[in-house]
Design an enzyme around this catalytic site. Structure first.
Site, short mmCIF file in Angstrom:
data_model
loop_
_atom_site.label_atom_id
_atom_site.label_comp_id
_atom_site.label_asym_id
_atom_site.label_seq_id
_atom_site.Cartn_x
_atom_site.Cartn_y
_atom_site.Cartn_z
N GLY A 365 29.39 -97.86 -103.66
CA GLY A 365 29.85 -98.50 -104.88
C GLY A 365 30.84 -97.63 -105.63
O GLY A 365 31.02 -96.45 -105.30
N PRO A 366 31.49 -98.16 -106.61
CA PRO A 366 32.47 -97.40 -107.39
C PRO A 366 31.80 -96.29 -108.19
O PRO A 366 30.59 -96.31 -108.39
CB PRO A 366 33.11 -98.46 -108.29
CG PRO A 366 32.09 -99.55 -108.37
CD PRO A 366 31.38 -99.56 -107.07
N PRO A 367 32.59 -95.34 -108.67
CA PRO A 367 32.00 -94.24 -109.46
C PRO A 367 31.37 -94.76 -110.74
O PRO A 367 31.85 -95.71 -111.37
CB PRO A 367 33.21 -93.34 -109.77
CG PRO A 367 34.24 -93.70 -108.75
CD PRO A 367 34.04 -95.15 -108.44
N GLY A 368 30.28 -94.12 -111.12
CA GLY A 368 29.67 -94.40 -112.41
C GLY A 368 28.69 -95.55 -112.45
O GLY A 368 28.25 -95.94 -113.53
N VAL A 369 28.33 -96.11 -111.29
CA VAL A 369 27.40 -97.25 -111.31
C VAL A 369 25.94 -96.79 -111.15
O VAL A 369 25.04 -97.62 -111.12
CB VAL A 369 27.75 -98.27 -110.21
CG1 VAL A 369 29.11 -98.87 -110.47
CG2 VAL A 369 27.69 -97.64 -108.83
N GLY A 370 25.71 -95.47 -111.00
CA GLY A 370 24.33 -94.97 -110.99
C GLY A 370 23.77 -94.68 -109.62
O GLY A 370 22.55 -94.73 -109.44
N LYS A 371 24.61 -94.32 -108.65
CA LYS A 371 24.10 -94.07 -107.30
C LYS A 371 23.24 -92.81 -107.26
O LYS A 371 22.13 -92.81 -106.72
CB LYS A 371 25.29 -93.94 -106.32
CG LYS A 371 26.15 -95.18 -106.23
CD LYS A 371 27.21 -95.04 -105.17
CE LYS A 371 28.24 -93.97 -105.50
NZ LYS A 371 29.04 -94.31 -106.71
N THR A 372 23.74 -91.73 -107.84
CA THR A 372 23.00 -90.47 -107.81
C THR A 372 21.73 -90.54 -108.64
O THR A 372 20.65 -90.12 -108.21
CB THR A 372 23.89 -89.32 -108.30
OG1 THR A 372 25.08 -89.27 -107.50
CG2 THR A 372 23.16 -87.98 -108.18
N SER A 688 45.36 -109.35 -98.37
CA SER A 688 44.69 -110.28 -99.29
C SER A 688 45.61 -110.79 -100.39
O SER A 688 45.23 -111.70 -101.14
CB SER A 688 43.46 -109.62 -99.91
OG SER A 688 43.83 -108.46 -100.64
N LYS A 731 36.36 -108.29 -106.49
CA LYS A 731 37.53 -108.99 -107.02
C LYS A 731 37.13 -110.01 -108.08
O LYS A 731 37.80 -110.15 -109.11
CB LYS A 731 38.27 -109.67 -105.87
CG LYS A 731 38.91 -108.69 -104.88
CD LYS A 731 39.51 -109.41 -103.68
CE LYS A 731 40.12 -108.43 -102.70
NZ LYS A 731 40.66 -109.08 -101.49
#
Length: 784
Positions: A365-372, A688, A731
């Site tokens: 996922g993109p940075p900052g979405v809470g993966k870590t 696309s 998108k």
């Protein structure tokens, strides 16, 4: 010193051995008959025994004690067979100890206790040895004399001793002389004393003499070899070993001996597989024979420390309470239902099958979405240790597998280091930024990860430093990535990919209210009754001060607001500070992002496309202009080859279908077309944008304006088909963030819409098209 002596005659003694004799326990060794030997007496009760014996008939019985630790032995603590002893001479030392010279006489057996205080007195009976002489006995006696002479010579015994053995008469005096001068154990000596058959005693004594002789000859041979080939290093080593032996005898022991003993004890106490225990035992044996000054000593010691400190069979107990786990996940993270569902499923299976292998999850996922932070939450939910390893920029394979011990300063890889730090063999391992692992001349770390992240192989993971199999099957591996494209296919195939989408505005609002605001209040020392941040103000921060899929910048802007309020509170303000959209600029300054749709001057030749980026989805604008020229097509905006081909295909379609579009077939005669995609400093590529290119060109040539509230994505073909593309969820979320509520998508991408959050789907209208005419019909405004 007082000294007194007495001479006894055998005839008198034979007739005067009393029936009751005081008993002198012997702490070490056994006395044999018909010998003159010295004795040391130091205990008070034994000294009293000697004093009274000297006043009477000087007779006593000497018996070996079974257990030397018994301070005051009774009859049960002694062997029953001893020898009658007559005191020949006594000397008293300044310390009060008695030095005796005694003559041992006949064997006697203790039958019962007569007196216990102040010393033991027992009833005795004389034991007569079976005297028998024949040719075999004579031969055995001669053999023992010869063996004893050889032993006395090799053991550096006094020459007189060998002479006495040669001239002694009879087998029993010889047995006593030889047995008393051999290094026999207490049990062996007592056995010879108690055996009555002469031949049996001679046979046992012959065996002991041969064993002693073999030991002495082997020692002499070794000493000769060592002496012949000894150089300075060997000499130092021998001296050190001898010193160690002397210190051990004295009970002093050097630090190295203590260190080796501690390692042996730790090896015995540490639970580990048998294979690893064997390797550690051999290394410890090698270390014990190695001089501390050797260069390999530190290497071997460090290797042993790693083997002994790893949690081979130490596990933390999983928290398998499904309800409590769900509550923990909900409290730590908003939304992310797909990830939470997967973790709860894992716990449920783990509860039913305790020996299941750990899953390999990949959060994309993109940075900052809470993966870590999600990995930390999973560890807390399971009750496991959490270890995070950042793989961003790692280019050396040894970071994963470790260095071989032949290298100076070698260490195990990060996997083994993490296990040691965790102290358990089942932690939650987070391999952060796995998509940013590099490759160069030092190896390919991603290839080393193939074994780590394969449940069918990682139970025998091999680290180059340890070189023993390590079981990683209980470890729960979680990897994170922003994109999957840079992860090698073989590595990607081993992981269960879970995509974390960017947050919509409502999600960010709830995250800010539940998590970010309380954290920032505490971080800035603010109480909740001193600051009030309205929902509309948070929405304004989301829309006008941040542009991201995650919430990191949102947290920074909230922190900036808190700092402004903290300054006022520190200056003495005691009233609550209310922050709404109107006074937000006082804390954050001018608006950073203006909605692009509102900023655009709309007209023919301008369309809104949708693009996928590593940080989530985004909207792009495609604009076209027509000018006089020679019919050429110019493309700008750092477009990649695929995107340029899409523009060419779109123009070809418009020319081929000019009649259907209501334009002249030779519309390009005497004119050029320029297609530009703004944000020209950013490289762009992919198929696309094909629909957006087509709609832009059709709008320019027909003069029809593209609907401002419609965005589009899809690949086109020369035959007019609309093909599916990827990144639909990202998108659509980007269009929603931009305020667009209608999206044109390829019909086949209908299968991707369930991944879009439900509240976004309900707020938007989707036009699923199969061919280009369908897209043009939706996108172009009708002619008035």
């Amino acid at each position: 010193m007082a000294e007194e002596a007495v001479n006894l005659t055998n005839t008198e003694e034979e007739q005067t051995i009393p029936e009751h004799l005081p008993v002198l326990p012997l702490h070490q060794g056994v006395l044999f008959p018909e010998l003159t030997v010295p004795l040391l007496v130091s205990r008070p009760d034994h000294i009293k025994l000697i004093d009274e014996a000297l006043l009477k008939d000087r007779a006593l019985v000497a018996v070996a004690q079974r257990d030397n630790t018994v301070e005051k032995p009774a009859l049960v603590d002694l062997y029953r067979v001893g020898v009658a002893v007559f005191i020949l001479k006594m000397m008293r030392s300044p310390e009060g100890h008695y030095h005796l010279l005694v003559r041992t006489y006949k064997k006697v057996r203790l039958t019962e206790t007569v007196q216990e205080e102040p010393y033991l007195v027992a009833k005795v009976e004389i034991i007569e040895d079976a005297v028998q002489m024949d040719k075999q006995i004579e031969a055995m006696v001669l053999n023992i004399r010869n063996l004893f002479q050889r032993v006395a010579e090799l053991a550096n015994m006094p020459a007189e001793l060998a002479f006495v053995a040669t001239n002694v008469e009879g087998p029993h005096p010889l047995i006593s002389l030889v047995a008393s001068n051999l290094d026999l154990t207490l049990a062996e000596a007592q056995e010879i004393l108690e055996t009555l058959e002469t031949q049996t005693v001679l046979e046992r004594l012959t065996v002991h003499l041969n064993q002693r002789l073999e030991t002495l000859e082997l020692s002499q041979e070794i000493q000769k070899k060592i002496k012949d080939g000894m150089d300075k290093t060997q000499r130092d080593y021998m001296l050190r070993e001898q010193l160690k032996a002397i210190q051990k005898e004295l009970g002093e022991g050097d630090e190295r001996t203590v260190e080796i003993d501690e390692l042996k004890k730790k090896l015995e106490e540490t639970p580990m597989p048998d294979e690893v225990r064997d390797v550690a035992g051999k290394e410890l044996d090698r270390l014990s024979r190695m001089p501390p000054a050797a260069a390999e000593y530190t290497v071997s010691r460090t290797y042993l420390d790693w083997l002994l400190e790893l949690p081979w069979e130490v596990s933390t107990e999983d928290n398998l309470d499904i309800t409590a786990a769900q509550e923990t996940l909900d409290a730590d993270h908003y939304d992310l239902e797909k990830v939470k569902k997967r973790i709860i499923e894992y716990l449920a299976v783990r509860k039913l099958k305790q020996d299941m292998k750990g899953p390999i999850l990949c959060f994309v996922g993109p940075p900052g979405v809470g993966k870590t932070s999600l990995g930390q939450s999973i560890a807390r939910t399971l009750g496991r240790k959490f270890i995070r390893i950042s793989l961003g920029g790692v280019r050396d394979e040894a970071e994963i597998r470790g260095h071989r011990r032949t290298y100076v300063g070698a260490l195990p890889g990060r996997i083994v280091q993490g296990l040691r730090k965790a102290g358990a063999n089942n932690p939650v391992f987070m391999l952060d930024e796995i998509d940013k692992v590099g490759t160069d001349f030092r190896g390919d770390p991603s290839s080393a990860l193939l074994e780590v992240l394969d449940p069918e192989q990682n139970h025998t993971f091999s680290d180059h430093y340890l070189e023993v199999p390590i079981d990683l099957s209980q470890v729960m591996f979680i990897t994170t990535a922003n994109i999957l494209d840079t992860i090698p296919p073989a590595l990607r195939d081993r992981m269960e990919v879970i995509e974390l989408p960017g947050y919509i505005e409502e999600d960010k609002l709830m995250i800010a209210k539940r998590y970010l605001l309380p954290e920032q209040f505490e971080a800035h020392g603010l109480k909740a009754d001193l600051i009030e941040l309205e929902d509309d103000a948070i929405r304004t921060i989301i829309r006008s001060y941040t542009r991201e899929a995650g919430v990191r910048n949102l947290e920074r802007q909230i922190a900036a607001v808190c700092r402004g309020v903290a300054k006022e509170v520190a200056a003495g303000r005691e009233q609550v500070t209310r922050i709404g959209p109107d006074n937000l600029e006082e804390f954050l300054g001018p608006v950073l992002f203006i909605p692009e749709l509102a900023a655009r001057a709309w007209g023919p030749g301008l369309a809104t496309g949708l693009a996928w980026t590593p940080t989530g989805g985004d909207i792009i604008f495609i604009e076209a202009a027509r000018m006089s020229g020679k019919g050429s097509l110019t493309l700008t905006g750092q477009l990649g080859d695929v995107m340029k081909e899409s523009a060419t295909a779109a123009l070809t379609y418009v020319r081929a279908h000019a009649t259907q579009l209501g334009i002249e077939e030779n519309f390009l005669d005497g004119s050029d077309i320029h297609v530009h995609v703004p944000a020209g400093a950013i490289p762009k590529d992919g198929p696309s944008a094909g629909i957006a290119m087509l709609v832009t060109l059709a709008s320019l040539i027909t003069g029809k304006q593209v609907r401002r509230d419609v965005a589009m994505t899809g690949e086109i073909t020369l035959r007019g088909d609309v093909l599916p593309v990827g990144g639909i969820k990202e998108k659509v979320l980007a269009a929603h963030r931009a305020g667009i509520r209608e999206v044109i998508l390829p019909h086949i991408n209908n299968k991707d819409l369930p991944d879009v959050p439900e509240q976004v789907r309900e707020a938007m209208q989707f036009h699923l098209v199969r061919a280009m005419p369908d897209a043009l019909e939706v996108a172009l405004e009708p002619t008035e």
